[in-house]
Scaffold this motif. Structure first.
Motif, short mmCIF file in Angstrom:
data_model
loop_
_atom_site.label_atom_id
_atom_site.label_comp_id
_atom_site.label_asym_id
_atom_site.label_seq_id
_atom_site.Cartn_x
_atom_site.Cartn_y
_atom_site.Cartn_z
N PHE A 45 0.83 -1.20 0.00
CA PHE A 45 0.00 0.00 0.00
C PHE A 45 0.87 1.25 0.00
CE2 PHE A 45 -2.53 -3.39 1.79
CZ PHE A 45 -3.77 -3.22 1.21
N ILE A 46 1.95 1.24 0.78
CA ILE A 46 2.86 2.38 0.81
C ILE A 46 3.57 2.53 -0.53
CG2 ILE A 46 4.90 3.35 1.93
CD1 ILE A 46 4.04 1.97 4.49
N PHE A 47 3.96 1.39 -1.13
CA PHE A 47 4.61 1.42 -2.44
C PHE A 47 3.66 2.03 -3.47
CE2 PHE A 47 5.55 -0.27 -6.62
CZ PHE A 47 6.93 -0.17 -6.71
N HIS A 48 2.40 1.62 -3.42
CA HIS A 48 1.44 2.14 -4.41
C HIS A 48 1.17 3.62 -4.18
CE1 HIS A 48 -2.62 2.72 -6.24
NE2 HIS A 48 -2.04 2.04 -7.20
N LEU A 49 1.14 4.05 -2.93
CA LEU A 49 0.97 5.47 -2.65
C LEU A 49 2.13 6.27 -3.23
CD1 LEU A 49 -0.67 7.67 -1.15
CD2 LEU A 49 0.75 7.21 0.86
N SER A 50 3.35 5.74 -3.08
CA SER A 50 4.52 6.41 -3.65
C SER A 50 4.45 6.42 -5.18
CB SER A 50 5.81 5.70 -3.20
OG SER A 50 6.01 5.84 -1.82
N PHE A 51 3.97 5.32 -5.76
CA PHE A 51 3.85 5.26 -7.21
C PHE A 51 2.86 6.31 -7.72
CE2 PHE A 51 1.65 3.55 -10.99
CZ PHE A 51 2.72 3.51 -11.87
N CYS A 52 1.73 6.45 -7.02
CA CYS A 52 0.73 7.45 -7.42
C CYS A 52 1.31 8.86 -7.33
CB CYS A 52 -0.51 7.34 -6.52
SG CYS A 52 -1.44 5.81 -6.69
N ASP A 53 2.01 9.14 -6.23
CA ASP A 53 2.62 10.46 -6.08
C ASP A 53 3.73 10.69 -7.10
OD1 ASP A 53 0.95 11.11 -3.97
OD2 ASP A 53 2.32 10.36 -2.45
N PRO A 117 -0.78 -10.37 -1.35
CA PRO A 117 -0.10 -9.50 -2.33
C PRO A 117 -0.77 -9.55 -3.70
CG PRO A 117 1.51 -10.67 -1.01
CD PRO A 117 0.17 -11.24 -0.63
N PHE A 118 -1.14 -10.76 -4.16
CA PHE A 118 -1.75 -10.88 -5.48
C PHE A 118 -3.07 -10.12 -5.55
CE2 PHE A 118 -4.78 -13.06 -8.30
CZ PHE A 118 -4.13 -12.90 -9.51
N ARG A 119 -3.93 -10.31 -4.55
CA ARG A 119 -5.23 -9.63 -4.56
C ARG A 119 -5.07 -8.12 -4.46
NH1 ARG A 119 -8.86 -13.46 -0.47
NH2 ARG A 119 -8.95 -15.31 -1.85
N THR A 120 -4.10 -7.70 -3.67
CA THR A 120 -3.88 -6.26 -3.51
C THR A 120 -3.42 -5.63 -4.82
OG1 THR A 120 -3.24 -6.61 -1.19
CG2 THR A 120 -2.61 -4.52 -2.21
N ILE A 121 -2.43 -6.25 -5.47
CA ILE A 121 -1.93 -5.73 -6.75
C ILE A 121 -3.02 -5.77 -7.82
CG2 ILE A 121 -0.26 -6.12 -8.61
CD1 ILE A 121 1.66 -7.20 -6.47
N LEU A 122 -3.80 -6.85 -7.84
CA LEU A 122 -4.89 -6.97 -8.81
C LEU A 122 -5.93 -5.88 -8.60
CD1 LEU A 122 -6.26 -8.55 -11.10
CD2 LEU A 122 -7.35 -9.99 -9.34
#
Length: 312
Positions: A45-53, A117-122
């Motif tokens: 979730f933190i990685f995805h937040l960084s990716f969005c920013d 992890p798979f469900r989150t990324i999906l």
């Protein structure tokens, strides 16, 4: 000369802030991928937040370069990416609240494996496609209103997401506090777990709060755009640029909040500062250390809890 001056006033500050945001979020994503201690399910979730920013900052950077240099390339795609990335950033903070809620109320022991992890990324991938497709359809059918419609939708969504997210964070924080106070003084290990939960909730409450505060000033200038007689006023132009600069700062504030508050991220910074290699253990100090996971059930005395160790 007038064009150069206007470009400097209007775009150099957003460009500088966006470059800072690109660098910080890129480093944040790289650290999560590089350090084994950070490669955990909750840090997706933190990685995805960084990716969005990162995407939002990159979009602002490219848009600023376009207007400063008059370099010929389509800027509409970056405006679209900015709106989508900002929306996804907000949805990520909501997803973090939902993840904490599931851990405490639906799957406290992780036996049901609701969050993987798979469900989150999906889920994030599908949401990117949906949100991106929605904004693209809006842009293709209402090209001249894309920017305005995007801001209206984002402003409304920010309010809704903020209210829902803060409500979930409040419920979870109260539950953590209640469970923590019921523990005895000897349950130091579980106390540490609950404090870690509290720190995570407070950290992302700050992320939600700063996002709302950074976006709120822009909604004022967007509202004033409905009065064309004001749009050419010098004070309005200055106000719009200042408020847009505040919005641009949100993209690098998020990684600063995360890295300054969460212990595992601060420990990684210490490792980098010492020049140690990723994954190497700290030197023995003669004291027994024990990893503390945030995945702790509310019913901490349950014998079904694989992490629970009864006091002698």
């Amino acid at each position: 000369m007038a064009f150069v001056y206007t470009s400097l006033v209007h775009w150099v500050t957003p460009l500088s802030l966006s470059v800072f945001g690109v660098i910080l979020n890129l480093l944040s994503m790289g650290a999560i991928l590089s350090f084994g201690a950070l490669r955990k399910t909750k840090n997706i979730f933190i990685f995805h937040l960084s990716f969005c920013d990162f995407v939002a900052s990159l979009s602002i950077m490219m848009t600023s370069i376009k207007f400063i240099t008059q370099w010929e390339f389509p800027v509409s795609i970056f405006q679209l990416l900015f709106l989508v990335a900002l929306m996804m950033s907000l949805l990520t903070t909501l997803a973090i609240a939902i993840e904490r809620f599931i851990i405490f109320y639906l799957d406290p022991f992780g036996n049901r494996k609701i969050i993987t992890p798979f469900r989150t990324i999906l889920a994030f991938s599908v949401t990117w496609v949906f949100v991106g497709g929605l904004f693209y359809i809006m842009g293709s059918r209402f090209k001249e209103r894309l920017y305005l419609l995007g801001k209206v939708i984002l402003s409304s969504t920010i309010l809704i997401i903020t209210v829902v997210t803060v409500s979930l964070y409040k419920i979870i924080y109260q539950k953590i506090t209640s469970a923590s106070t019921s523990l005895g003084a000897s349950e130091t290990f579980l106390q540490r777990r609950f404090k870690l939960h509290q720190k995570i909730i407070v950290t992302f409450s700050l992320v939600v709060g700063t996002t709302g505060l950074c976006w709120l000033p822009v909604t004022v200038t967007e509202f004033l755009k409905g009065f064309p007689q004001l749009n050419d006023k010098a004070w309005y132009i200055v106000l719009e640029r200042v408020f847009f600069g505040i919005l641009c700062s949100n993209q690098f504030l998020n990684p600063i909040i995360v890295w300054s508050r969460l212990t595992e991220f601060r420990d990684t910074l210490k490792v980098c500062r010492r020049g140690d290699q990723a994954g190497s253990g700290s030197k023995s100090t003669g004291q027994n250390t024990r990893s503390v996971s945030a995945n702790v059930p509310v019913n901490n005395m349950s014998r079904d809890n694989p992490n629970f160790i009864a006091s002698p």
